[in-house]
Design a protein around this motif. Structure first.
Motif, mmCIF file in Angstrom:
data_model
loop_
_atom_site.group_PDB
_atom_site.id
_atom_site.type_symbol
_atom_site.label_atom_id
_atom_site.label_comp_id
_atom_site.label_asym_id
_atom_site.label_seq_id
_atom_site.Cartn_x
_atom_site.Cartn_y
_atom_site.Cartn_z
ATOM 1 N N ASP A 293 0.848 -1.185 0.000
ATOM 2 C CA ASP A 293 0.000 0.000 0.000
ATOM 3 C C ASP A 293 0.889 1.242 0.000
ATOM 4 O O ASP A 293 1.939 1.244 0.633
ATOM 5 N N PRO A 294 0.465 2.287 -0.691
ATOM 6 C CA PRO A 294 1.298 3.503 -0.717
ATOM 7 C C PRO A 294 1.333 4.189 0.655
ATOM 8 O O PRO A 294 0.476 3.945 1.499
ATOM 9 N N GLY A 295 2.335 5.041 0.872
ATOM 10 C CA GLY A 295 2.499 5.699 2.172
ATOM 11 C C GLY A 295 2.019 7.137 2.165
ATOM 12 O O GLY A 295 1.183 7.523 1.345
ATOM 13 N N ALA A 296 2.598 7.919 3.059
ATOM 14 C CA ALA A 296 2.145 9.289 3.283
ATOM 15 C C ALA A 296 2.348 10.166 2.050
ATOM 16 O O ALA A 296 3.359 10.068 1.369
ATOM 17 N N PHE A 297 1.371 11.018 1.798
ATOM 18 C CA PHE A 297 1.414 12.035 0.734
ATOM 19 C C PHE A 297 1.502 11.437 -0.667
ATOM 20 O O PHE A 297 1.841 12.128 -1.608
ATOM 21 N N PHE A 298 1.219 10.136 -0.793
ATOM 22 C CA PHE A 298 1.308 9.497 -2.106
ATOM 23 C C PHE A 298 0.361 10.155 -3.105
ATOM 24 O O PHE A 298 0.768 10.506 -4.213
ATOM 25 N N ASP A 299 -0.898 10.331 -2.675
ATOM 26 C CA ASP A 299 -1.878 10.919 -3.596
ATOM 27 C C ASP A 299 -1.487 12.332 -3.997
ATOM 28 O O ASP A 299 -1.622 12.713 -5.152
ATOM 29 N N ASN A 300 -0.992 13.103 -3.028
ATOM 30 C CA ASN A 300 -0.584 14.478 -3.314
ATOM 31 C C ASN A 300 0.586 14.499 -4.296
ATOM 32 O O ASN A 300 0.633 15.323 -5.204
ATOM 33 N N ALA A 301 1.526 13.561 -4.112
ATOM 34 C CA ALA A 301 2.692 13.520 -4.987
ATOM 35 C C ALA A 301 2.300 13.062 -6.387
ATOM 36 O O ALA A 301 2.765 13.608 -7.393
ATOM 37 N N TYR A 302 1.427 12.064 -6.441
ATOM 38 C CA TYR A 302 0.946 11.564 -7.731
ATOM 39 C C TYR A 302 0.253 12.703 -8.491
ATOM 40 O O TYR A 302 0.479 12.898 -9.689
ATOM 41 N N SER A 303 -0.536 13.480 -7.737
ATOM 42 C CA SER A 303 -1.250 14.599 -8.347
ATOM 43 C C SER A 303 -0.279 15.673 -8.801
ATOM 44 O O SER A 303 -0.459 16.280 -9.869
ATOM 45 N N ALA A 304 0.762 15.919 -8.012
ATOM 46 C CA ALA A 304 1.754 16.931 -8.369
ATOM 47 C C ALA A 304 2.431 16.543 -9.682
ATOM 48 O O ALA A 304 2.597 17.377 -10.584
ATOM 49 N N ALA A 305 2.803 15.258 -9.792
ATOM 50 C CA ALA A 305 3.466 14.803 -11.011
ATOM 51 C C ALA A 305 2.527 14.924 -12.211
ATOM 52 O O ALA A 305 2.919 15.419 -13.277
ATOM 53 N N LEU A 306 1.267 14.505 -12.028
ATOM 54 C CA LEU A 306 0.299 14.607 -13.132
ATOM 55 C C LEU A 306 0.132 16.058 -13.562
ATOM 56 O O LEU A 306 0.130 16.361 -14.766
#
Lengths: 372, 300
Positions: A298-311
């Motif tokens: 499972d992904p860890g902290a701030f994964f969604d935020n980082a994924y969104s930043a990259a996108l």
């Protein structure tokens, strides 16, 4: 649903076979943050997230026809290391940086990137001044700033509850007092309501009836509490037992199922702000699935935020048609992009619009999101 | 003036909470001059026992009063057993050694019991049911005094009277006083010192358990750590009133409760603890043995 992902994955594979990557010409993206030490768990998920997004692009034939290459820089959340990392990133010729992770390290590194005209998107630096000071036009973030909760709660108090007199109580801790101080600042700035009481209580006390009597005497229309659920449930149940039925609104520390369990019937109608629910966002589900497939966990902290930043970054580079600083930052501020944290674009100061908190209310033993 | 009385009563109920725990501290100190740091943990174990028993009884469909009584009895017995065992394991082997050794042993016991409950039960806060039924005739005064507050105040008063009677007028009380004065002399005249010390620990732990049940229902939530904070405050109350003195513990608790309550009400709750400890410092400067403490001469 899963089949579709497999299909998409297969499609990517086929595409990648069709277009053998145009080697030699690469776009370098920096990923900086704490990758070792105590706070490694905050930084490493960001590396994974950016890798996943970059891989997806590379399979599709790259960004603007070029292969995306990731350079990582470890600052251990230490400002003095962050400046070294930033200098190295600049000399290696990155076009943009995802990071840094901690606010202090980010603040130290930003002037170097600013000088070199490199856009920086942090998934996790929440210090309000980073965007609000206006000093760093190259800085963006996909997480709400520390004062976003207080701002939302104050808007709710003024516009929905239409309170005139507000009592603010906090637990004297960094988190609780910080929230309370921002709330006080925003109420004062707005001017429609008055803060009639601003006090701290000692956490872990056996009895808060004295401070509740004090609240009662000031006759406020609403009580704002900054802190965590054990104190919140003690205060709210004492208030209700003493016949004080005014609204009680608090922060993310209270938006916890334990609060409802412990406060029981006294928890009903209590308001608390918390992060927006993204668990049903298909992009979030997809990103988590990808992570599980590639990294097996499972992904860890701030994964969604980082994924969104990259996108958001890759999307902006694509829309800008180049990696030119002015064009990319303009694109970041102009175009909406669908990400795991929602449909976002960045405002003038660099905060993501559409990211952040919602107000919830306890109704029949559950937190229910309130739209306003 | 209403506001004054509201603060007066909130101080009174808070002070009674402190006093209820302080009584156990002061009893043990009075007999063997040991500050029993594990006392707060016994109080916490009492609260957990009552929670478990009341949970079972609620499922079995008992009514509220009988749940309160049975849970309290269960908690008292279980906590007393703990108090008895702690004394046998941690303090008795150290009797006669330097005064610091049992003190360190007490701190160790406190840490051990906290972590034991943390592992055996839960690290989270758990909800504690309102075991004390609403008292009808108190309802109009609920802004001053809730029924739980009222029960706590009355219980503290009853316990104070009973303990005073026990120590002043019974045979075992006489033996306790003798043991407190001089253990060797007491043993020489036929007092079973070990037994008296055990009895003291059992009574003190039983009181802590009653405190656990009542304060648990007052606060509505418990976790493994509640004993520590309550213990520190109760210890302060015991020192304030004069450690070793039974009425002193109650008076100390009430003074502490009122100081915090009026300090919060008229100045600011940010400095609640500051008022409490300033008062402690002041009283100890002018009366080093506490308000009701007797300054005993060094025993020869």
């Amino acid at each position: 649903m899963k089949k579709i992902f497999v299909l998409i994955g297969a499609l990517f594979l086929v595409l990648s076979l069709l277009t053998p990557g145009s080697c030699g010409d690469v776009i370098k993206i920096g990923v900086a943050g704490s990758h070792s030490g105590d706070l490694a768990s905050y930084g490493l998920p960001t590396v994974n997230a950016v890798k996943l997004v970059a891989d997806n692009y590379n399979k599709k034939g790259g960004l603007l026809g070029k292969k995306v290459e990731i350079l990582t820089g470890d600052d251990q959340c230490k400002p003095e290391l962050a400046t070294n990392v930033a200098t190295k990133m600049v000399s290696d010729g990155v076009v943009a940086v995802i990071g840094h992770i901690c606010s202090g390290a980010t603040k130290a590194a930003l002037p170097i990137y600013k000088e070199a005209k490199i856009p920086v998107i942090s998934p996790s630096a929440t210090n309000p001044a980073l965007t609000q000071s206006g000093q760093y036009p190259n800085f963006f973030r996909t997480i709400a700033s520390d004062d976003a909760q207080a701002k939302l709660d104050v808007e709710f108090i003024l516009n929905v509850l239409k309170a005139k007199k507000v009592a603010i109580i906090h637990d004297k801790g960094d988190y609780g007092k910080g929230f309370a101080t921002y709330a006080k600042k925003f109420i004062k700035k707005d001017g429609r309501a008055k803060v009639v009481l601003f006090e701290g209580v000692t956490p872990g006390g056996v009895d808060y009836s004295a401070v509740v009597q004090k609240i009662k005497r000031k006759k406020p229309d609403v009580v704002v509490f900054g802190g965590y659920h054990p104190e919140a449930s003690k205060i709210v149940s004492t208030m209700r037992k003493k016949g004080l039925k005014i609204p009680f609104i608090s922060d993310d520390g209270v938006k916890d199922i334990t609060f409802i369990k412990v406060a029981g019937k006294y928890a009903e109608d209590v308001y608390a702000s918390g992060p927006k629910d993204i668990s049903k966002n298909p992009l979030h589900i997809k990103a988590v699935e990808e992570h599980k497939k590639v990294f097996g966990s499972d992904p860890g902290a701030f994964f969604d935020n980082a994924y969104s930043a990259a996108l958001a970054l890759f999307n902006a580079i694509e829309k800008a048609g180049s990696t030119d600083y002015d064009k990319v930052t303009k694109a970041l501020r102009t175009y909406y992009v669908d990400t795991p944290v929602g449909k976002i674009k960045f405002d003038k100061k660099g905060d993501a619009e559409g990211v952040g908190f919602s107000v919830y209310q306890v109704q029949n033993g559950k937190f229910v999101e309130i739209k306003f | 003036m209403d506001y004054f009385f509201e603060l007066f009563f909130s101080g009174l109920s808070k002070g009674s909470i402190y006093a209820l725990i302080a009584l156990g501290y002061t009893m043990v100190y009075g007999i063997i001059e040991l500050i029993n740091f594990a006392h707060g943990e016994i109080y916490m174990i009492g609260a957990f026992t009552a929670l478990i028993i009341s949970g079972i009884l609620t499922i079995l469909g008992f009514n509220k009063i009988s749940i309160l009584i049975l849970a309290t009895i269960g908690a008292v017995i279980y906590s007393s057993a703990y108090g008895f065992t702690v004394e046998k394991i941690a303090y008795k082997p150290l009797r006669g050694s330097s005064r610091l050794s049992p003190l360190i042993s007490a701190i160790g016991m406190s840490i051990f019991l906290q972590n034991y409950v943390l592992l055996a039960q839960t690290p989270n806060f758990v909800s504690f049911p309102e075991l004390i039924p609403e008292i009808k005739w108190l309802e109009p005064y609920s802004s001053f005094l809730g029924s739980t507050d009222f029960v706590i105040i009355v219980t503290t008063a009853i316990v104070l009277v009973l303990l005073t009677i026990l120590i002043k007028f019974t045979k075992i009380g006489k033996a306790m006083r003798a043991t407190a004065q001089n253990q060797v002399m007491a043993a020489l005249v036929g007092v079973n010192v070990d037994k008296i010390i055990s009895v003291t620990f059992i009574i003190g732990s039983g009181l802590a358990a009653i405190g656990g049940v009542l304060i648990g229902s007052h606060v509505g939530q418990i976790n493994f750590y509640i004993g520590f904070i309550a213990g520190i405050k109760a210890f302060t109350a015991a020192v304030l009133g004069g450690i070793g003195s039974i009425p002193g513990a109650v008076l100390g608790g009430l003074v502490l409760g009122w100081t915090e309550s009026f300090g919060t009400g008229y100045i600011s709750s940010d400095y609640e603890d500051v008022f409490a400890f300033c008062l402690l410092v002041l009283i100890l400067i002018f009366r080093p043995a506490g308000i009701l403490g007797e300054s005993t001469q060094q025993k020869v």
